[in-house]
Design a protein around this motif. Structure first.
Motif: not given
Length: 281
Positions: A89, A94-95, A98-99, A123, A126-127, A135-136, A139
Motif C-alpha cells: 500500500t 495495489w494488486q 490485495q493479494t 483487500a 486495495a482492489a 472485485e472490490a 470482497l
C-alpha cells in the motif's frame, strides 16, 4: 452563478474511491497495534518490527515480508501477509496489497470473524484503489458478512461505506445509496457516511435530501473541512449563496492552511460578493 462555478462544484468531495488519503485508510485497517499474537510472542515481535520499517523503508519491509511469507505457515504467514499488504500500500502496489490481504484473510482461522472482516475490508480497498471496483464489491460483501456474523456493527458499517464507493464507481447509485443507508443505520454517529450520502444525493440532483444528510454530518463533525465544503456546494446549487459563503468561510476560518481552505477560497472566488461587500468602497 457562473458556468465555471457549476463545473468547479462537480469536483467537490467525491463518493467514488480511491479518495484522497486512500493509502492511509488502508494502513489503518486494522490498526497496527492489532497483533495476531500476544506482545511477547516472537511472531508478534516480528510483525511490530516489520511495521516499524514501513515509514522509513517500505520497499525493505515489502521484501522482508515476501521472504517471511514464503517460509512460514499459520499465524506467522498471516502476519507476513499483513505487513506485506501494508508495505505494498505504501508503495502503491495495489494488486500486491490485495493479494496479501486476501491471503491474510483466508489463512485466519474461520472462527476469528472480526479479523477476517478487517482483512477483507482492506483487500476491498486495495482492489478499489487499483481500479477494480467490481472485485472490490465482491470482497467487501464478504467482509460485511463476516462482520455481521461477528456482531461488529462498526466493521460492517465500514465495509458497507467502502462498498458504496465501489458501487458509485460502477454507476450503481441505487445500490450505493442502500449501502450508505446500511452504514448510517449501523453507525449513526459517524459523519463520513452522512457526508458521502449527501454528496451522492447532490450529484443525483436530490438537493433536499442532500441537505438533510449534510445537516446530520455537520452536527456530528462541525469542524470537518470536507463537510463544510459540501454544505456550501449544496447550498449554492439550491440558490442559497449566503449560506454557501458562510459554509466556505467557516472552513477558511477554522483550517486556514488546509487543502479544504484553499478549495473554499476557489469556490468563493466564483460567486458574486455579498450585497454588503459590493456596497463597501
Amino acid at each position: 452563478m457562473s458556468i465555471l462555478l457549476a463545473l468547479l462544484l462537480q469536483v467537490g468531495p467525491n463518493p467514488v474511491s480511491p479518495p484522497p488519503g486512500a493509502e492511509e485508510e488502508i494502513l489503518n485497517r486494522p490498526p497496527r497495534e492489532d497483533a495476531i499474537a500476544p506482545p511477547s510472542n516472537p511472531t508478534s515481535a516480528w510483525l511490530q518490527d516489520c511495521l516499524d520499517q514501513l515509514d522509513e523503508d517500505p520497499a525493505r519491509a515489502h521484501s522482508k515480508a515476501q521472504i517471511r511469507r514464503s517460509e512460514t505457515a499459520g499465524a506467522e504467514r498471516v502476519v507476513a501477509n499483513h505487513c506485506l499488504g501494508l508495505a505494498a500500500t505504501e508503495l502503491g502496489l495495489w494488486q500486491d496489497a490485495q493479494t496479501a490481504f486476501v491471503g491474510a484473510r483466508d489463512e485466519t482461522p474461520p472462527e476469528e470473524l472480526r479479523t477476517r472482516a478487517r482483512f477483507g475490508t482492506m483487500a476491498g480497498n486495495a482492489a478499489l484503489a487499483g481500479g477494480d471496483p467490481q472485485e472490490a464489491v465482491a470482497l467487501l460483501t464478504v467482509a460485511q458478512t463476516d462482520a455481521r456474523a461477528a456482531a461488529s456493527a462498526t466493521l460492517e458499517a465500514l465495509a458497507a461505506t467502502d462498498a458504496a464507493r465501489a458501487l458509485v464507481a460502477m454507476d450503481r447509485t441505487d445500490e450505493a445509496l442502500a449501502a450508505l443507508d446500511t452504514a448510517n443505520r449501523l453507525e449513526p454517529n459517524k459523519a463520513e457516511g452522512w457526508l458521502l450520502k449527501a454528496t451522492l444525493l447532490r450529484r443525483l440532483e436530490r438537493l433536499d435530501d442532500a441537505q438533510a444528510a449534510i445537516e446530520t454530518a455537520v452536527r456530528l463533525a462541525p469542524l470537518e473541512g470536507l463537510i463544510g465544503l459540501e454544505a456550501g456546494v449544496i447550498a449554492v446549487l439550491s440558490g442559497r449563496e449566503d449560506a454557501a459563503r458562510q459554509s466556505w468561510q467557516s472552513v477558511i476560518d477554522t483550517q486556514p492552511d488546509s487543502l479544504a481552505a484553499q478549495t473554499a477560497k476557489n469556490y468563493l472566488a466564483q460567486i458574486e460578493p455579498a450585497a454588503e461587500e459590493q456596497a463597501t468602497p
